[in-house]
Design a protein around this motif. Structure first.
Motif, PDB file in Angstrom:
ATOM      1  N   SER A  67      18.817  43.803   4.358  1.00 48.51           N
ATOM      2  CA  SER A  67      19.939  43.522   3.318  1.00 48.51           C
ATOM      3  C   SER A  67      19.682  42.181   2.921  1.00 48.51           C
ATOM      4  N   SER A  70      23.858  36.290   0.868  1.00 48.70           N
ATOM      5  CA  SER A  70      24.281  35.020  -0.019  1.00 48.70           C
ATOM      6  C   SER A  70      24.621  33.925   0.976  1.00 48.70           C
ATOM      7  N   GLN A  73      27.229  34.432   3.181  1.00 46.48           N
ATOM      8  CA  GLN A  73      27.074  35.372   4.073  1.00 46.48           C
ATOM      9  C   GLN A  73      26.085  35.000   5.319  1.00 46.48           C
ATOM     10  N   THR A 171      19.820  46.149  -6.286  1.00 45.83           N
ATOM     11  CA  THR A 171      20.468  46.360  -4.900  1.00 45.83           C
ATOM     12  C   THR A 171      21.893  46.930  -5.043  1.00 45.83           C
ATOM     13  N   GLN A 172      22.562  47.405  -4.292  1.00 47.36           N
ATOM     14  CA  GLN A 172      23.851  47.981  -4.318  1.00 47.36           C
ATOM     15  C   GLN A 172      24.417  47.191  -3.203  1.00 47.36           C
ATOM     16  N   THR A 173      26.091  47.044  -3.277  1.00 53.88           N
ATOM     17  CA  THR A 173      26.677  46.380  -2.330  1.00 53.88           C
ATOM     18  C   THR A 173      27.367  47.026  -1.089  1.00 53.88           C
ATOM     19  N   ASP A 174      27.281  46.635   0.050  1.00 50.55           N
ATOM     20  CA  ASP A 174      27.641  47.599   1.258  1.00 50.55           C
ATOM     21  C   ASP A 174      29.160  47.558   1.320  1.00 50.55           C
ATOM     22  N   GLY A 178      29.784  44.062   2.717  1.00 51.34           N
ATOM     23  CA  GLY A 178      29.546  43.057   1.705  1.00 51.34           C
ATOM     24  C   GLY A 178      28.119  42.654   1.385  1.00 51.34           C
ATOM     25  N   PHE A 179      27.172  42.752   2.220  1.00 50.13           N
ATOM     26  CA  PHE A 179      25.781  42.411   1.706  1.00 50.13           C
ATOM     27  C   PHE A 179      24.941  43.313   0.683  1.00 50.13           C
ATOM     28  N   GLU A 180      23.934  42.782   0.234  1.00 50.05           N
ATOM     29  CA  GLU A 180      23.451  43.729  -0.885  1.00 50.05           C
ATOM     30  C   GLU A 180      22.245  44.432  -0.162  1.00 50.05           C
TER      31      GLU A 180
END
Length: 240
Positions: A67, A70, A73, A171-174, A178-180
């Motif tokens: 993942s 940011s 994060q 990407t897709q956000t978990d 919250g991570f990608e």
């Protein structure tokens, strides 16, 4: 040449090591001179990295194999220093146990973990480095129902990070952490990248994700007064 071995069984007369023995523990370690690695770069000095990788072993089978984080994060997960103990790593451990060691090295810290996280974030920003969380733990379920992440998959992920192949991947956000999560990675089956899709029971995955999320939030309470609000909110979300 000196070598250091830990948790290994060896013949008292010949000193030959039995690397296949698990009599002491399944978790063995070895240290040796860097010159033993044929393609090692000597001296072991390089420039600033374009990518920083955090390694974790999630025995709950919840975290994705890779993942993207940011900078906020990165500070949160760096301060958390999460991994999991599994059977065989320590005496008395028979099921997965979450363990949090700030900055992945709690016993060695002189300052508050937030200070190290701030230094890390400043370097990341200065050199525009990407940050990745790579999970070498379980997939398809918690230990022992799931399976350990295949080493070939982890190597493919690390190679993709180093080559820049993941830098611009969609990407897709978990929804919980919250991570990608990258939707594609060379050499990695697409379904492996999204942990929930690897579980036979989606409800069981959701329960495990909520449990791990709660453990993260509970652990981070000890740091919340020493970090910016942005970092506090960069962690897993509470249910509802």
């Amino acid at each position: 040449m000196a070598r250091v071995l830990e948790n290994v069984v060896y013949d008292q007369v010949t000193h030959h090591v039995d690397f296949h023995s698990t009599r002491i523990t399944e978790n063995t370690r070895g240290a040796y001179p860097i010159e033993f690695i044929r393609n090692a770069k000597i001296p072991c000095v390089a420039g600033h990295p374009s990518d920083v990788i955090f390694l974790t072993c999630d025995a709950f089978g919840v975290l994705p194999p890779v993942s993207r984080l940011s900078h906020a994060q990165a500070m949160y997960y760096f301060i958390s220093g999460y991994t999991a103990k599994v059977a065989g790593t320590e005496v008395g451990v028979t099921e997965p146990q979450a363990t949090f060691s700030p900055c992945f090295g709690g016993p060695f810290l002189m300052w508050h973990p937030a200070k190290y996280a701030e230094l890390l974030a400043a370097k990341l920003k200065q050199h525009r480095a990407n940050v990745w969380l790579v999970n070498t733990g379980w997939s398809g379920g918690s230990y022992p129902a799931g399976a350990r992440m295949n080493l070939k998959i982890t190597r493919a992920i690390v190679n993709a990070i180093h080559s820049g192949a993941l830098a611009n991947v969609k990407t897709q956000t978990d929804p919980v952490f919250g991570f990608e999560i990258p939707t594609a990675c060379p050499g990695v089956p697409g379904e492996i990248l999204t942990p929930r899709s690897t579980w036979k029971d989606a409800a069981a995955y959701d329960a495990a994700a909520r449990r791990l999320s709660g453990l993260f939030r509970e652990n981070f309470k000890k740091y919340e007064t020493n970090v910016e609000q942005e970092v506090w909110f960069a962690g897993p979300k509470a249910e509802g």
